[in-house]
Design a protein around this motif. Sequence first.
Motif, short mmCIF file in Angstrom:
data_model
loop_
_atom_site.label_atom_id
_atom_site.label_comp_id
_atom_site.label_asym_id
_atom_site.label_seq_id
_atom_site.Cartn_x
_atom_site.Cartn_y
_atom_site.Cartn_z
N TRP A 93 0.92 -1.35 -0.20
CA TRP A 93 0.07 -0.06 -0.15
C TRP A 93 0.88 1.31 0.36
O TRP A 93 0.69 2.17 -0.88
N ILE A 96 2.71 1.95 -3.46
CA ILE A 96 1.75 2.63 -4.42
C ILE A 96 1.64 4.09 -4.10
O ILE A 96 1.70 4.76 -4.84
N LEU A 97 1.60 4.29 -2.75
CA LEU A 97 1.21 5.78 -2.33
C LEU A 97 2.50 6.61 -2.64
O LEU A 97 2.49 7.94 -2.93
N ILE A 99 4.68 6.17 -5.04
CA ILE A 99 4.78 6.50 -6.42
C ILE A 99 3.68 7.91 -6.64
O ILE A 99 4.12 8.72 -7.31
N GLY A 100 2.62 7.88 -5.93
CA GLY A 100 1.73 9.05 -5.83
C GLY A 100 2.69 10.39 -5.45
O GLY A 100 2.47 11.67 -5.94
N PHE A 101 3.39 10.21 -4.33
CA PHE A 101 4.29 11.09 -3.71
C PHE A 101 5.45 11.48 -4.71
O PHE A 101 5.68 12.99 -4.76
N GLY A 103 4.75 11.52 -7.90
CA GLY A 103 4.11 12.53 -8.82
C GLY A 103 3.91 13.90 -8.46
O GLY A 103 4.24 14.70 -9.16
N ILE A 104 3.64 13.77 -7.23
CA ILE A 104 3.56 15.31 -6.58
C ILE A 104 4.64 16.15 -6.45
O ILE A 104 4.52 17.25 -6.80
N HIS A 108 3.83 18.95 -9.02
CA HIS A 108 3.40 20.26 -8.08
C HIS A 108 4.51 20.87 -7.70
O HIS A 108 4.45 22.23 -7.62
N THR A 115 11.53 13.47 -6.63
CA THR A 115 10.81 12.59 -7.18
C THR A 115 11.45 11.13 -7.31
O THR A 115 10.88 10.19 -7.09
N TRP A 118 11.48 9.37 -3.85
CA TRP A 118 10.40 8.65 -3.59
C TRP A 118 10.13 7.52 -4.52
O TRP A 118 9.46 6.43 -4.00
N SER A 122 9.69 3.80 -3.04
CA SER A 122 8.53 2.79 -3.31
C SER A 122 9.26 1.53 -3.77
O SER A 122 8.44 0.40 -3.39
#
Length: 198
Positions: A93, A96-97, A99-101, A103-104, A108, A115, A118, A122
């Motif tokens: 879990w 996966i998150l 990877i989202g961080f 991307g942020i 962002h 990047t 993170w 992951s």
Amino acid sequence: MSNVGLLYVGAVLFLNGNMLLGKIDGKSAGIFNLFVGTLQVFTPIYLIVTANGDTNTILSASGLFLFGFTYLYVGITNLTNIRNIGIGYYSLWVAILAIGFAGINYFHFHDIPFTIIWLMWSFLWTLFYLNMAKGKDIETYIGWVAIMQSWVTATIPAFLSLTGIWQEINTAVIVIVQIGFFLFFIVLYFILRRKKEQ
């Protein structure tokens, strides 16, 4: 993530890597996991409570919980000798998150070095999932990856940021070094697998 917190992420990854290599016993490493896990849970709580609704601060602080709960979970598991399959699925879990961080951080915050960091985290959490939840015999490999990541993703960036040097280093240099470590992780896997087969 605060640089002080990141520094101690490096410390706990270093200890956990050595634990996986059999150099430190699980209970000894478990105690330090509890120390750092507690730090990485109470720090984001404080940051969120005092953020006055600042969404960037809240977003950044939320990532700390991923580490905090990982280390608390590892610490409690090691000290009580319960099965670590739960950590394995939690790690999936978190992977996966992460990877989202990543991307942020890229889209962002426009922070390419973090990047990649993170993405490295992951990768490490994915390895924990494969080992603890799926039973893959890769503890030695994970141990070495954790030790190397303790330096390249946490200790060195945190120390250089605390001294003000990190911001002065050319981003391209940081990215080249980080990608080099990613490639080395791949090579290391095959080296260790070949050694095991001999």
